[in-house]
Scaffold this active site. Structure first.
Site, PDB file in Angstrom:
ATOM      1  N   ASP A 495       0.834  -1.201   0.000  1.00  0.00           N
ATOM      2  CA  ASP A 495       0.000   0.000   0.000  1.00  0.00           C
ATOM      3  C   ASP A 495       0.876   1.262   0.000  1.00  0.00           C
ATOM      4  OD1 ASP A 495      -2.038   1.780   0.367  1.00  0.00           O
ATOM      5  OD2 ASP A 495      -2.779   0.922   2.230  1.00  0.00           O
ATOM      6  N   GLY A 537      -5.433   3.428  -7.655  1.00  0.00           N
ATOM      7  CA  GLY A 537      -5.747   3.599  -9.066  1.00  0.00           C
ATOM      8  C   GLY A 537      -4.932   4.680  -9.752  1.00  0.00           C
ATOM      9  N   TRP A 538      -3.952   5.253  -9.029  1.00  0.00           N
ATOM     10  CA  TRP A 538      -3.198   6.361  -9.619  1.00  0.00           C
ATOM     11  C   TRP A 538      -2.517   5.948 -10.922  1.00  0.00           C
ATOM     12  CZ3 TRP A 538      -0.445   7.890  -4.408  1.00  0.00           C
ATOM     13  CH2 TRP A 538      -1.379   8.551  -3.595  1.00  0.00           C
ATOM     14  N   ASP A 558     -10.662   3.981  -0.849  1.00  0.00           N
ATOM     15  CA  ASP A 558     -11.286   2.987   0.029  1.00  0.00           C
ATOM     16  C   ASP A 558     -12.804   2.933  -0.128  1.00  0.00           C
ATOM     17  OD1 ASP A 558      -8.719   2.845   0.874  1.00  0.00           O
ATOM     18  OD2 ASP A 558      -9.195   2.944   3.006  1.00  0.00           O
TER      19      ASP A 558
HETATM   20  C1  GAL Z   1      -5.519   2.204   3.060  1.00  0.00           C
HETATM   21  C2  GAL Z   1      -5.986   1.056   2.172  1.00  0.00           C
HETATM   22  C3  GAL Z   1      -6.935   0.228   3.007  1.00  0.00           C
HETATM   23  C4  GAL Z   1      -6.200  -0.299   4.215  1.00  0.00           C
HETATM   24  C5  GAL Z   1      -5.587   0.850   5.006  1.00  0.00           C
HETATM   25  C6  GAL Z   1      -4.697   0.348   6.129  1.00  0.00           C
HETATM   26  O1  GAL Z   1      -4.654   3.014   2.326  1.00  0.00           O
HETATM   27  O2  GAL Z   1      -6.611   1.568   1.029  1.00  0.00           O
HETATM   28  O3  GAL Z   1      -7.444  -0.831   2.227  1.00  0.00           O
HETATM   29  O4  GAL Z   1      -5.215  -1.209   3.802  1.00  0.00           O
HETATM   30  O5  GAL Z   1      -4.795   1.680   4.174  1.00  0.00           O
HETATM   31  O6  GAL Z   1      -4.116   1.380   6.864  1.00  0.00           O
END
Ligand code: GAL
Length: 742
Positions: A495, A537-538, A558
């Site tokens: 992420d 999606g960037w 999200d």
């Molecule tokens: C976001 C991500 C979520 C989750 C979260 C955890 O950026 O899109 O799905 O993983 O971080 O902190």
């Protein structure tokens, strides 16, 4: 008619809000990024700040990838008439939409609220809806005068700012009134009883020190024509700590949802609240005692790497599993159906599964594909985030794995994925990543999950910190990949989060880079680790996610458990969909069915039952990874039925790996068409309006011309199509999912 349909067995009854007088604060906001104590001051001159658009985060208002502090300010006159007209005159409520991630609220320079009501610090990052209550006699409030409202925000990663979203979209000031803090709690499960009954208990409760005495009106309506099917009003009294429980039982005669409303009216104040919900209806046929072999037709693994596959099959236990044509060095456990070992030689190995029980045997042709490409069909699994957020721990993961093996693996579900929140504060002295106290033994946990025949996933960020503020893999990629492999990890969600600190304004190469680095590191290990890219999606990631060897890539920010969020995400996958292919899939984010919460306390998904059918149907048509985001320790009958429909899952798992084409896009309905390996198609007729609607596809329409058989995937039965068109009456926000065959 009405009486016949609904039989009331017991009397005694979700959340709602009374329409109070309000002062809107949805306009006039200005903002800036950065941080200064002076920005709280009513005398500060913010003229040079940007005008804020509350429908968007600050990234999309000229601050791409910005994480850290930012401030929003607006001015508002708070009339004393607001107080005069209210019934209880003691508290003022500030409704500030959604804050991403955490905030402090200043009124005329004085701090009046913070952190969304949670403990911690502004950097702890609890993004979500904000509604603060402050005493009406708080000297910070200037009644009948201009007030300066300033919100200091800290964004830990991803999107940031003060925004309208599913978590909280109201920007106003009201008086806390007699019906505030009163709720109809509809969280209990519906119970499917004998005699075709559907029962439930709901609770009226409050935290106010006020004696509520009045009536509760229970009403069931057919959303198609507004007919009231049942209506009953009962006395209802409750006080703080002493809720009022209302139980009802109604007949469930038709396979469709009805609307229930619960209206409580307090006699003394004359105020009322209304909560509505819909009734569930199950379409998935109950699995029979006869053997059925489910799941995908193919599974990919890399040569020489550990191989683990559980043959998904339903039927009366015990089942006996055999596999003909199994490559050497693989063995099947006859009692569990788990195939393990490792295959050295690349190639496609056709095998035949035979599963038998006391009632007979079934066979299925299957391909074990040994090569570089893995994840040939979208991952089916569970991820901790939408349920538990950062409160995930070892026990919750084990409970989920156990539930998966008991209830879901027979339908192909295989991954148990830990999202953010497992990492320790600091690395070990040698730089190795370590777990925090919630995960005392990651290797032990992975062994446990593998012992069940399932696979386990983990989460990290290419940046120094994850979105939850935990340790990321920045400059430790090789080491982390090796640690994951040593633990036995099978799936990595990677992420972006704080990687913006490293690459604030990345170009396309810059967007790819951190994913290539980790891909190389994963490639040095001896395990198959599914690689799930998460960067919202960037840079149209669907166009290059496969090039960096992503098995999936998130195409959006999200998801939330609202129609607005789920439908906006799902129905905007048109451009990404053609890029799905075996081993490389679009990921429009995890499922929001069942009990979700993003933290320790959970609630039933706010999607209606028809919206949930739409969610699973659309994600399956899109060949999306299906990652369950709910409490697996508590799977109610409806949620289980949604997740165990083998004909629907087969659409998602189709070996051709295509994403559906957005074939018709109208204001009030859409048709999505997915090509399938056997030459058939899966077609979703989606009603995006909030009224019942008949949707038709002419038999000469290219989508279905030449096809003669139409099978309702949810009900698993053929539809008789008479006349010139495939025609379906579809519920509001609902779907008909059809598989067409020649
Ligand atoms: C976001 C991500 C979520 C989750 C979260 C955890 O950026 O899109 O799905 O993983 O971080 O902190």
């Amino acid at each position: 008619m009405i009486r016949k349909i609904f039989i009331l067995l017991f009397l005694a009854t979700g959340f709602l809000t009374a329409r109070a007088q309000e002062v809107s604060i949805s306009k006039g906001w200005k903002f800036t990024v950065g941080d200064s104590a002076q920005w709280a001051s009513p005398t500060y001159n913010d003229q040079h700040w940007q005008a804020a658009n509350l429908n968007d985060n600050w990234e999309r208002q000229g601050h791409p990838n910005y994480d850290g502090f930012g401030w929003y300010r607006t001015k508002v006159v708070i009339p004393s008439s607001l107080k005069d007209k209210s019934y209880l005159k003691d508290s003022l409520r500030l409704n500030l939409g959604t804050v991403d991630d955490n905030d402090e609220v200043y009124l005329n320079g004085k701090l009046v609220a913070k952190y969304g009501g949670y403990g911690g610090t502004i950097k702890d990052g609890h993004y979500g809806g904000r509604s603060y209550t402050i005493a009406a006699n708080n000297p910070a409030i200037l009644w009948d005068k201009e007030n300066v409202l300033a919100v200091r925000i800290f964004d830990t990663g991803g999107d940031g700012g003060l925004v309208t979203s599913g978590y909280g979209s109201t920007f106003n000031i009201t008086m806390a009134d007699v019906m505030d803090h009163v709720a109809v709690n509809t969280e209990a499960d519906f119970v499917y009883g004998d005699n075709n009954s559907l029962s439930k208990s709901v609770k009226l409760h409050t935290t106010n020190a006020y004696q509520y005495s009045g009536t509760l009106a229970f009403k069931v309506t057919d959303p198609e024509n507004g007919t009231v099917l049942y209506e009953k009003t009962n006395p209802a009294n409750f006080t703080s700590g002493k809720p009022f429980t209302y139980s009802f039982s109604i007949a469930r005669l038709a396979k469709r949802s009805y609307t229930i409303s619960y209206t409580f009216t307090d006699t003394k104040s004359g105020k009322s609240i209304v909560q509505t919900e819909t009734t569930p209806y199950i379409l998935t046929p109950y699995p029979t005692a006869k053997v059925k072999i489910n799941g995908a037709d193919v599974f990919g693994a890399r040569p020489g790497h550990p191989f683990l596959y559980l043959i998904p099959a339903t039927g009366k236990r015990p089942l006996l599993y055999k596999v003909a044509g199994l490559p050497e060095c693989l063995k099947v456990d006859a009692a569990t159906g788990v195939i393990s070992g490792s295959v050295a030689q690349k190639g496609n190995y056709p095998v035949t599964f035979t599963v038998s029980n006391s009632l007979g045997a079934k066979t299925k042709q299957f391909t074990i594909s040994i090569g570089d490409n893995i994840g040939l069909t979208p991952a089916l699994g569970w991820n901790s985030w939408n349920a538990w957020g950062l409160s995930v721990n070892d026990e919750k993961v084990r409970i989920s794995a156990k539930a998966m093996i008991d209830k879901l693996s027979a339908h192909g579900w295989a991954y148990i994925n830990i999202d953010d929140g497992w990492e320790a504060e600091n690395r070990a002295a040698d730089g190795k990543i370590v777990t925090n106290s919630k995960f005392p033994d990651m290797k032990g946990l992975a062994d446990f999950v593998h012992g069940l025949g399932l696979r386990i996933g983990i989460y990290s960020s290419p940046g120094p910190r994850t979105c939850g503020g935990f340790l990321g893999s920045w400059q430790h990629e090789d080491q982390d990949a090796q640690t994951y492999a040593d633990w036995g990890i099978d799936y990595l969600k990677y992420d972006w989060c704080s990687y913006s600190d490293i690459a604030p304004k990345p170009d396309l190469d810059g967007l790819k880079k951190p994913y290539q680095v980790m891909q190389a590191s994963l490639g040095k290990t001896n395990r198959d680790i599914m690689y799930s890219l998460c960067q919202y999606g960037w840079g149209n990631v669907w166009e290059w996610g496969a090039d960096v060897n992503g098995n999936s890539w998130r195409t959006t920010g999200d998801i939330q458990d609202t129609w607005q969020s789920m439908s906006t995400i799902g129905f905007n996958q048109g451009p990404a969909a053609p890029h799905a292919q075996p081993g490389h899939f679009n990921d429009p984010d995890m499922l929001v069915v069942g009990k979700v919460g993003w933290g320790p306390s959970l609630h039933n998904t706010r999607l209606t039952f028809d919206e949930q059918y739409t969610h699973i149907s659309l994600w399956s048509l899109l060949a999306s990874p299906l990652l369950i985001g709910c409490d697996m320790g508590h799977l109610d009958a409806f949620t289980l039925s949604l997740l165990t429909n083998d004909e629907v899952l087969a659409i998602d798992q189709d070996a051709l790996g295509k994403g559906a084409n957005q074939y018709i896009k109208k204001d009030d309905y859409q048709v999505w068409v997915k090509e399938l390996k056997d030459g058939g198609k899966a077609i979703g007729l989606f009603n995006t309006s909030d009224k019942y609607q008949t949707i038709s596809l002419d038999k000469t329409d290219p989508a279905i011309a030449g096809y003669t058989k139409f099978r309702d995937a949810w009900q698993q039965k053929y539809i008789v199509v008479t006349g010139n068109a495939l025609t379906a009456k579809v519920a509001p926000h609902g779907v008909l999912l059809v598989r067409v065959e020649k």
